[in-house]
Design a protein around this motif. Sequence first.
Motif, PDB file in Angstrom:
ATOM      1  N   VAL A  14       0.769  -1.231   0.054  1.00 18.01           N
ATOM      2  CA  VAL A  14       0.022   0.126   0.021  1.00 18.01           C
ATOM      3  C   VAL A  14       0.708   1.020  -0.015  1.00 18.01           C
ATOM      4  CG1 VAL A  14      -1.730   1.120   1.424  1.00 18.01           C
ATOM      5  CG2 VAL A  14      -1.796  -1.170   1.056  1.00 18.01           C
ATOM      6  N   VAL A  15       0.504   2.346  -0.782  1.00 15.34           N
ATOM      7  CA  VAL A  15       0.930   3.627  -0.833  1.00 15.34           C
ATOM      8  C   VAL A  15      -0.096   4.382  -0.731  1.00 15.34           C
ATOM      9  CG1 VAL A  15       2.547   5.232  -2.308  1.00 15.34           C
ATOM     10  CG2 VAL A  15       2.995   2.796  -2.186  1.00 15.34           C
ATOM     11  N   ASP A  16       0.066   5.359   0.135  1.00 11.74           N
ATOM     12  CA  ASP A  16      -1.238   6.329   0.326  1.00 11.74           C
ATOM     13  C   ASP A  16      -2.241   6.001   0.262  1.00 11.74           C
ATOM     14  OD1 ASP A  16      -2.126   9.118   0.503  1.00 11.74           O
ATOM     15  OD2 ASP A  16      -2.108   9.245  -1.525  1.00 11.74           O
ATOM     16  N   GLY A  17      -2.795   4.774   0.925  1.00  9.14           N
ATOM     17  CA  GLY A  17      -3.976   4.077   1.109  1.00  9.14           C
ATOM     18  C   GLY A  17      -4.398   3.337  -0.097  1.00  9.14           C
ATOM     19  N   ASP A  84       4.098  -2.882 -10.238  1.00  6.55           N
ATOM     20  CA  ASP A  84       4.970  -2.136  -9.247  1.00  6.55           C
ATOM     21  C   ASP A  84       5.209  -0.866  -9.591  1.00  6.55           C
ATOM     22  OD1 ASP A  84       7.004  -2.939 -10.954  1.00  6.55           O
ATOM     23  OD2 ASP A  84       8.190  -3.773  -9.546  1.00  6.55           O
ATOM     24  N   HIS A  85       4.704  -0.293 -10.683  1.00  5.94           N
ATOM     25  CA  HIS A  85       4.807   1.134 -11.199  1.00  5.94           C
ATOM     26  C   HIS A  85       4.323   1.983 -10.466  1.00  5.94           C
ATOM     27  CE1 HIS A  85       6.291   3.953 -14.002  1.00  5.94           C
ATOM     28  NE2 HIS A  85       6.402   3.391 -15.040  1.00  5.94           N
ATOM     29  N   ALA A  86       4.633   2.270  -9.257  1.00  7.50           N
ATOM     30  CA  ALA A  86       3.930   3.047  -8.112  1.00  7.50           C
ATOM     31  C   ALA A  86       3.530   4.377  -8.382  1.00  7.50           C
ATOM     32  CB  ALA A  86       4.679   2.814  -6.910  1.00  7.50           C
ATOM     33  N   LEU A  87       4.584   4.984  -9.035  1.00  5.98           N
ATOM     34  CA  LEU A  87       4.064   6.404  -9.139  1.00  5.98           C
ATOM     35  C   LEU A  87       3.437   6.764 -10.747  1.00  5.98           C
ATOM     36  CD1 LEU A  87       7.723   7.562  -7.967  1.00  5.98           C
ATOM     37  CD2 LEU A  87       5.577   7.342  -6.563  1.00  5.98           C
ATOM     38  N   LEU A  88       3.365   5.788 -11.646  1.00  4.77           N
ATOM     39  CA  LEU A  88       2.803   5.981 -12.913  1.00  4.77           C
ATOM     40  C   LEU A  88       1.460   6.849 -12.804  1.00  4.77           C
ATOM     41  CD1 LEU A  88       2.863   4.896 -15.845  1.00  4.77           C
ATOM     42  CD2 LEU A  88       1.030   3.421 -15.049  1.00  4.77           C
ATOM     43  N   GLU A  89       1.703   7.722 -13.891  1.00  3.65           N
ATOM     44  CA  GLU A  89       0.641   8.971 -13.930  1.00  3.65           C
ATOM     45  C   GLU A  89      -0.001   8.786 -15.229  1.00  3.65           C
ATOM     46  OE1 GLU A  89      -0.465  11.087 -12.197  1.00  3.65           O
ATOM     47  OE2 GLU A  89       1.067  11.119 -10.388  1.00  3.65           O
ATOM     48  N   GLY A  90      -1.310   8.739 -15.517  1.00  2.00           N
ATOM     49  CA  GLY A  90      -1.962   8.758 -16.779  1.00  2.00           C
ATOM     50  C   GLY A  90      -1.314   9.619 -17.764  1.00  2.00           C
ATOM     51  N   GLU A  91      -0.855  10.838 -17.443  1.00  2.00           N
ATOM     52  CA  GLU A  91      -0.163  11.738 -18.426  1.00  2.00           C
ATOM     53  C   GLU A  91       1.027  11.139 -18.902  1.00  2.00           C
ATOM     54  OE1 GLU A  91       1.712  16.440 -18.230  1.00  2.00           O
ATOM     55  OE2 GLU A  91       1.061  15.436 -16.294  1.00  2.00           O
ATOM     56  N   TRP A  92       1.907  10.606 -18.419  1.00  2.00           N
ATOM     57  CA  TRP A  92       3.140   9.669 -18.691  1.00  2.00           C
ATOM     58  C   TRP A  92       2.599   8.830 -19.808  1.00  2.00           C
ATOM     59  CZ3 TRP A  92       5.503   8.018 -13.476  1.00  2.00           C
ATOM     60  CH2 TRP A  92       5.907   9.237 -12.711  1.00  2.00           C
ATOM     61  N   ALA A 119      15.084  13.903 -10.429  1.00  2.39           N
ATOM     62  CA  ALA A 119      13.820  13.730  -9.895  1.00  2.39           C
ATOM     63  C   ALA A 119      13.686  12.803  -8.582  1.00  2.39           C
ATOM     64  CB  ALA A 119      12.986  12.989 -10.956  1.00  2.39           C
ATOM     65  N   ALA A 120      14.650  11.767  -8.575  1.00  5.66           N
ATOM     66  CA  ALA A 120      14.700  11.201  -7.583  1.00  5.66           C
ATOM     67  C   ALA A 120      16.211  10.558  -6.957  1.00  5.66           C
ATOM     68  CB  ALA A 120      14.096   9.580  -7.810  1.00  5.66           C
ATOM     69  N   PRO A 121      16.694  11.704  -6.394  1.00  8.41           N
ATOM     70  CA  PRO A 121      17.917  11.171  -6.104  1.00  8.41           C
ATOM     71  C   PRO A 121      18.542  10.179  -5.397  1.00  8.41           C
ATOM     72  CG  PRO A 121      17.665  13.426  -5.607  1.00  8.41           C
ATOM     73  CD  PRO A 121      16.414  12.809  -5.777  1.00  8.41           C
ATOM     74  N   ASP A 122      17.553   9.654  -4.562  1.00  5.97           N
ATOM     75  CA  ASP A 122      17.843   8.250  -3.655  1.00  5.97           C
ATOM     76  C   ASP A 122      17.537   7.210  -4.347  1.00  5.97           C
ATOM     77  OD1 ASP A 122      18.602  10.053  -1.506  1.00  5.97           O
ATOM     78  OD2 ASP A 122      16.448  10.522  -0.833  1.00  5.97           O
ATOM     79  N   SER A 123      17.045   7.286  -5.551  1.00  6.70           N
ATOM     80  CA  SER A 123      16.549   5.725  -6.303  1.00  6.70           C
ATOM     81  C   SER A 123      17.973   5.278  -6.691  1.00  6.70           C
ATOM     82  CB  SER A 123      15.911   6.447  -7.559  1.00  6.70           C
ATOM     83  OG  SER A 123      15.623   5.137  -8.174  1.00  6.70           O
ATOM     84  N   LYS A 124      18.005   3.851  -6.591  1.00  4.40           N
ATOM     85  CA  LYS A 124      19.144   3.070  -6.848  1.00  4.40           C
ATOM     86  C   LYS A 124      18.835   2.213  -8.154  1.00  4.40           C
ATOM     87  CE  LYS A 124      21.370   4.447  -3.448  1.00  4.40           C
ATOM     88  NZ  LYS A 124      22.331   5.590  -3.377  1.00  4.40           N
ATOM     89  N   ARG A 125      19.204   2.677  -9.421  1.00  3.55           N
ATOM     90  CA  ARG A 125      18.945   2.049 -10.671  1.00  3.55           C
ATOM     91  C   ARG A 125      20.106   1.188 -11.318  1.00  3.55           C
ATOM     92  NH1 ARG A 125      14.511   1.809 -10.005  1.00  3.55           N
ATOM     93  NH2 ARG A 125      14.097   1.301 -12.261  1.00  3.55           N
ATOM     94  N   ALA A 225       9.026   5.481  -2.761  1.00  2.00           N
ATOM     95  CA  ALA A 225       7.841   5.824  -3.174  1.00  2.00           C
ATOM     96  C   ALA A 225       6.839   6.500  -2.562  1.00  2.00           C
ATOM     97  CB  ALA A 225       7.119   4.490  -4.011  1.00  2.00           C
ATOM     98  N   ARG A 226       6.570   6.011  -1.117  1.00  2.00           N
ATOM     99  CA  ARG A 226       5.914   6.627  -0.404  1.00  2.00           C
ATOM    100  C   ARG A 226       6.182   8.141  -0.089  1.00  2.00           C
ATOM    101  NH1 ARG A 226       5.678   0.981   3.526  1.00  2.00           N
ATOM    102  NH2 ARG A 226       3.788   0.381   2.447  1.00  2.00           N
ATOM    103  N   GLN A 227       7.637   8.058  -0.036  1.00  2.00           N
ATOM    104  CA  GLN A 227       8.159   9.620   0.398  1.00  2.00           C
ATOM    105  C   GLN A 227       7.803  10.370  -0.753  1.00  2.00           C
ATOM    106  OE1 GLN A 227      12.567   9.640   1.057  1.00  2.00           O
ATOM    107  NE2 GLN A 227      12.547  11.614   0.279  1.00  2.00           N
ATOM    108  N   ILE A 228       8.128  10.108  -2.038  1.00  2.00           N
ATOM    109  CA  ILE A 228       7.840  10.993  -3.455  1.00  2.00           C
ATOM    110  C   ILE A 228       6.339  11.218  -3.185  1.00  2.00           C
ATOM    111  CG2 ILE A 228       7.453  10.818  -5.738  1.00  2.00           C
ATOM    112  CD1 ILE A 228      10.310   9.342  -5.639  1.00  2.00           C
ATOM    113  N   VAL A 229       5.313  10.223  -3.039  1.00  2.00           N
ATOM    114  CA  VAL A 229       3.955  10.697  -3.127  1.00  2.00           C
ATOM    115  C   VAL A 229       3.583  11.713  -1.868  1.00  2.00           C
ATOM    116  CG1 VAL A 229       1.667   9.464  -2.696  1.00  2.00           C
ATOM    117  CG2 VAL A 229       3.392   8.406  -4.034  1.00  2.00           C
ATOM    118  N   ALA A 230       4.202  11.494  -0.786  1.00  2.00           N
ATOM    119  CA  ALA A 230       4.012  12.190   0.333  1.00  2.00           C
ATOM    120  C   ALA A 230       4.279  13.572   0.164  1.00  2.00           C
ATOM    121  CB  ALA A 230       4.572  11.616   1.725  1.00  2.00           C
ATOM    122  N   GLU A 231       5.565  13.677  -0.334  1.00  2.00           N
ATOM    123  CA  GLU A 231       6.034  15.200  -0.806  1.00  2.00           C
ATOM    124  C   GLU A 231       5.288  15.920  -1.997  1.00  2.00           C
ATOM    125  OE1 GLU A 231      10.144  14.517  -1.617  1.00  2.00           O
ATOM    126  OE2 GLU A 231      10.437  14.379   0.435  1.00  2.00           O
TER     127      GLU A 231
END
Length: 237
Positions: A14-17, A84-92, A119-125, A225-231
Amino acid sequence: MAETEGVAHKALAVVDGQTLLARVHAALVRSGAERIAVSADNPDVTAEARRLGADVLPPASGPSESVGLALADLGTPLVVTTADHALLEGEWVRDFLSDAPAGCDVALLLARRRDVEAAAPDSKRTWLRFADGDWSGCNLFLLANGRAERAIATWRQVEADRKRPWRIARRLGLGTLWSYWRGKLTLAEAVSRLGQRIGVTAAIVPARNGLAAVDVDKPADLALARQIVAETKNPRD
């Protein structure tokens, strides 16, 4: 990660409910998708998919075979993404389809390293390193027409070698491999040449937002992902 979250499958974290699956489904709805299907056999995941109003398709032995089954059932054009594409946006999704070159059979969304890190300095890719920079996959694919079926088997091989791009180049012949080792091969050229080898027109689409590369593979990704959504909901001054 599912065990850490106390759920039957990571798609139900769960992310943001909302479950990850629900977030992806909502983004696809906002993108204007006419029909949404989930490839799954986990009972809890299939129950969530049906709750959301999605069709449920049986998975095969691996991702590419599952996509093949979806292609046969849903037809084309078909957009493929992951739960698991937690931040996916329809616009994207809309931007991806708009930016895909006219006439391409297959398109892949990828993000430049500088955009992801901004956009996400803490992301490990894991980065694909080519002459035009470092890239990360965004788990968003377009199968535009029936010819895309030819790409599924090769797509599976490319995905298996995503951490070893020289193997991708090797399939294209010695000349292309030499270009890769000399640092002269761009990712767009590699994908285009690979498409030519299998009889399809393949293209990469650069992501407009580096967050498109953020998915959830481990607990640290979920926390990010939870941090980004909250921010995003509560931006700092």
